[in-house]
Design an enzyme around this catalytic site. Sequence first.
Site, PDB file in Angstrom:
ATOM      1  N   GLU A 160      42.008  58.932  27.917  1.00 49.85           N
ATOM      2  CA  GLU A 160      41.699  58.188  29.129  1.00 49.85           C
ATOM      3  C   GLU A 160      42.699  58.558  30.215  1.00 49.85           C
ATOM      4  O   GLU A 160      43.800  57.985  30.269  1.00 49.85           O
ATOM      5  CB  GLU A 160      41.785  56.679  28.876  1.00 49.85           C
ATOM      6  CG  GLU A 160      40.792  56.163  27.861  1.00 49.85           C
ATOM      7  CD  GLU A 160      40.467  54.702  28.114  1.00 49.85           C
ATOM      8  OE1 GLU A 160      39.287  54.398  28.316  1.00 49.85           O
ATOM      9  OE2 GLU A 160      41.383  53.881  28.139  1.00 49.85           O
TER      10      GLU A 160
ATOM     11  N   GLU B  96      46.779  50.272  30.261  1.00 53.24           N
ATOM     12  CA  GLU B  96      47.197  49.007  30.882  1.00 53.24           C
ATOM     13  C   GLU B  96      48.265  48.309  30.042  1.00 53.24           C
ATOM     14  O   GLU B  96      49.124  47.612  30.581  1.00 53.24           O
ATOM     15  CB  GLU B  96      45.966  48.108  31.102  1.00 53.24           C
ATOM     16  CG  GLU B  96      45.101  48.651  32.238  1.00 53.24           C
ATOM     17  CD  GLU B  96      43.622  48.360  32.105  1.00 53.24           C
ATOM     18  OE1 GLU B  96      43.231  47.467  31.340  1.00 53.24           O
ATOM     19  OE2 GLU B  96      42.840  49.057  32.784  1.00 53.24           O
TER      20      GLU B  96
ATOM     21  N   GLY C  34      38.965  52.640  36.007  1.00 51.99           N
ATOM     22  CA  GLY C  34      38.726  51.597  37.006  1.00 51.99           C
ATOM     23  C   GLY C  34      38.376  52.117  38.387  1.00 51.99           C
ATOM     24  O   GLY C  34      38.335  51.358  39.353  1.00 51.99           O
TER      25      GLY C  34
ATOM     26  N   HIS D  58      46.380  51.216  25.060  1.00 49.51           N
ATOM     27  CA  HIS D  58      45.629  51.394  26.310  1.00 49.51           C
ATOM     28  C   HIS D  58      46.624  51.550  27.458  1.00 49.51           C
ATOM     29  O   HIS D  58      47.698  50.941  27.443  1.00 49.51           O
ATOM     30  CB  HIS D  58      44.721  50.184  26.537  1.00 49.51           C
ATOM     31  CG  HIS D  58      43.784  50.398  27.692  1.00 49.51           C
ATOM     32  ND1 HIS D  58      44.180  50.227  28.992  1.00 49.51           N
ATOM     33  CD2 HIS D  58      42.494  50.813  27.738  1.00 49.51           C
ATOM     34  CE1 HIS D  58      43.167  50.523  29.799  1.00 49.51           C
ATOM     35  NE2 HIS D  58      42.128  50.875  29.053  1.00 49.51           N
TER      36      HIS D  58
ATOM     37  N   SER E 138      35.923  55.522  33.894  1.00 49.12           N
ATOM     38  CA  SER E 138      34.773  55.595  34.807  1.00 49.12           C
ATOM     39  C   SER E 138      33.515  56.181  34.174  1.00 49.12           C
ATOM     40  O   SER E 138      32.764  56.899  34.836  1.00 49.12           O
ATOM     41  CB  SER E 138      35.134  56.350  36.093  1.00 49.12           C
ATOM     42  OG  SER E 138      36.113  55.636  36.812  1.00 49.12           O
TER      43      SER E 138
ATOM     44  N   GLY F 238      34.949  50.680  30.058  1.00 53.82           N
ATOM     45  CA  GLY F 238      35.438  49.398  30.550  1.00 53.82           C
ATOM     46  C   GLY F 238      34.323  48.640  31.253  1.00 53.82           C
ATOM     47  O   GLY F 238      33.473  48.014  30.618  1.00 53.82           O
TER      48      GLY F 238
ATOM     49  N   ASN G 133      35.312  48.098  26.094  1.00 56.28           N
ATOM     50  CA  ASN G 133      36.577  47.381  26.237  1.00 56.28           C
ATOM     51  C   ASN G 133      36.380  46.348  27.332  1.00 56.28           C
ATOM     52  O   ASN G 133      36.339  46.683  28.509  1.00 56.28           O
ATOM     53  CB  ASN G 133      37.669  48.395  26.609  1.00 56.28           C
ATOM     54  CG  ASN G 133      38.979  47.744  26.998  1.00 56.28           C
ATOM     55  OD1 ASN G 133      39.176  46.549  26.764  1.00 56.28           O
ATOM     56  ND2 ASN G 133      39.876  48.518  27.589  1.00 56.28           N
ATOM     57  N   TRP G 134      36.239  45.083  26.925  1.00 57.86           N
ATOM     58  CA  TRP G 134      35.946  44.041  27.913  1.00 57.86           C
ATOM     59  C   TRP G 134      37.183  43.645  28.726  1.00 57.86           C
ATOM     60  O   TRP G 134      37.084  42.889  29.675  1.00 57.86           O
ATOM     61  CB  TRP G 134      35.339  42.815  27.219  1.00 57.86           C
ATOM     62  CG  TRP G 134      33.870  42.974  26.928  1.00 57.86           C
ATOM     63  CD1 TRP G 134      33.110  44.111  27.095  1.00 57.86           C
ATOM     64  CD2 TRP G 134      32.973  41.970  26.440  1.00 57.86           C
ATOM     65  NE1 TRP G 134      31.810  43.861  26.736  1.00 57.86           N
ATOM     66  CE2 TRP G 134      31.696  42.555  26.329  1.00 57.86           C
ATOM     67  CE3 TRP G 134      33.132  40.626  26.085  1.00 57.86           C
ATOM     68  CZ2 TRP G 134      30.575  41.843  25.873  1.00 57.86           C
ATOM     69  CZ3 TRP G 134      32.025  39.917  25.626  1.00 57.86           C
ATOM     70  CH2 TRP G 134      30.756  40.515  25.534  1.00 57.86           C
ATOM     71  N   LYS G 135      38.362  44.101  28.328  1.00 61.23           N
ATOM     72  CA  LYS G 135      39.608  43.748  29.025  1.00 61.23           C
ATOM     73  C   LYS G 135      39.702  42.224  29.165  1.00 61.23           C
ATOM     74  O   LYS G 135      39.305  41.504  28.258  1.00 61.23           O
ATOM     75  CB  LYS G 135      39.685  44.475  30.373  1.00 61.23           C
ATOM     76  CG  LYS G 135      39.475  45.984  30.216  1.00 61.23           C
ATOM     77  CD  LYS G 135      39.845  46.771  31.428  1.00 61.23           C
ATOM     78  CE  LYS G 135      39.637  48.255  31.161  1.00 61.23           C
ATOM     79  NZ  LYS G 135      40.066  49.104  32.254  1.00 61.23           N
TER      80      LYS G 135
HETATM   81  P1  PGA Z   1      36.530  51.869  33.140  1.00 58.54           P
HETATM   82  O1  PGA Z   1      37.709  51.531  32.117  1.00 58.54           O
HETATM   83  O2  PGA Z   1      35.353  52.354  32.310  1.00 58.54           O
HETATM   84  O3  PGA Z   1      36.242  50.592  33.851  1.00 58.54           O
HETATM   85  O4  PGA Z   1      37.040  52.965  34.048  1.00 58.54           O
HETATM   86  C1  PGA Z   1      37.912  52.328  30.977  1.00 58.54           C
HETATM   87  C2  PGA Z   1      39.042  51.798  30.147  1.00 58.54           C
HETATM   88  O5  PGA Z   1      40.055  51.349  30.703  1.00 58.54           O
HETATM   89  O6  PGA Z   1      38.967  51.823  28.899  1.00 58.54           O
END
Ligand code: PGA
Length: 251
Positions: free
Chosen positions: A165, A100, A171, A98, A210, A231, A11-13
């Site tokens: 998640e 976010e 993050g 997600h 993470s 991420g 997931n490149w966000k």
């Molecule tokens: P992260 O994000 O691997 O940077 O913790 C995971 C995600 O939000 O899908």
Amino acid sequence: MGVRKPLIAGNWKMYGRRAALSEIAALHAQVGHVSGAIDALICPPFPYIAAAAETARGGSVLVGAEDCSPVAEDSARTGEVSAAMLADVGARYVIVGHSERRSNHGESNDLVRRKAEAALAAGLTPIVCVGETQAEREAGRVAEIVGGQVRDSVPAGGAFVVAYEPVWAIGGNSTPTIPEIADVHRLIRETLQTKFGDKANRTRILYGGSVGPKNAAEIFSAGGVDGALVGRASLKASDFAAIILAHPAAV
Ligand code: PGA
């Protein structure tokens, strides 16, 4: 391979520019030989999906999106992107719900379910995200929150993926313990079993939050974990390849 082919999704966000698409070619070079055993997926931001799919064409890396509209039909929805458009430019999967999106955009379980259903209608596989906050975990509400999200966010039919998640693990640097991850994955599969019966055994449940080259092998050893949603560590092909190659199916 078991009944569930592992899926490792990036997931490149809101990161990356056109130049980052070279990571997809680099990833193919590093993991192409395990594509029969493991699905590798990259979900870039909307503007890069078409070019990512072109870059990935004929290779081993699948391309997906990070979100889609809940509305399936072409209509007056300024700023929205339909699942059919994503499929049209080569996406195969789409992440929905997600944390976010749930926290920054107030997305409810009902909206997430409608997005997942729109994805299925367009021939995409939705990856439905669920997970508790730190406060919910501390209050002993993991089963209630995650169980409720699964019940109310997954589509009524079709093939979908669930990503567990924990919000507090995204993050940062900490993850649940391996037994804690296995516990929640069991709860998710039981919830799916109640709703769908046997299909639950064919549904892939990913862990996210993470995941990196250092902890991937341990996380993949947790019972019921069918892959990962990654991420930060999906942005560089070398890191993401190390995660994919840490899976026991990559032999
Ligand atoms: P992260 O994000 O691997 O940077 O913790 C995971 C995600 O939000 O899908």
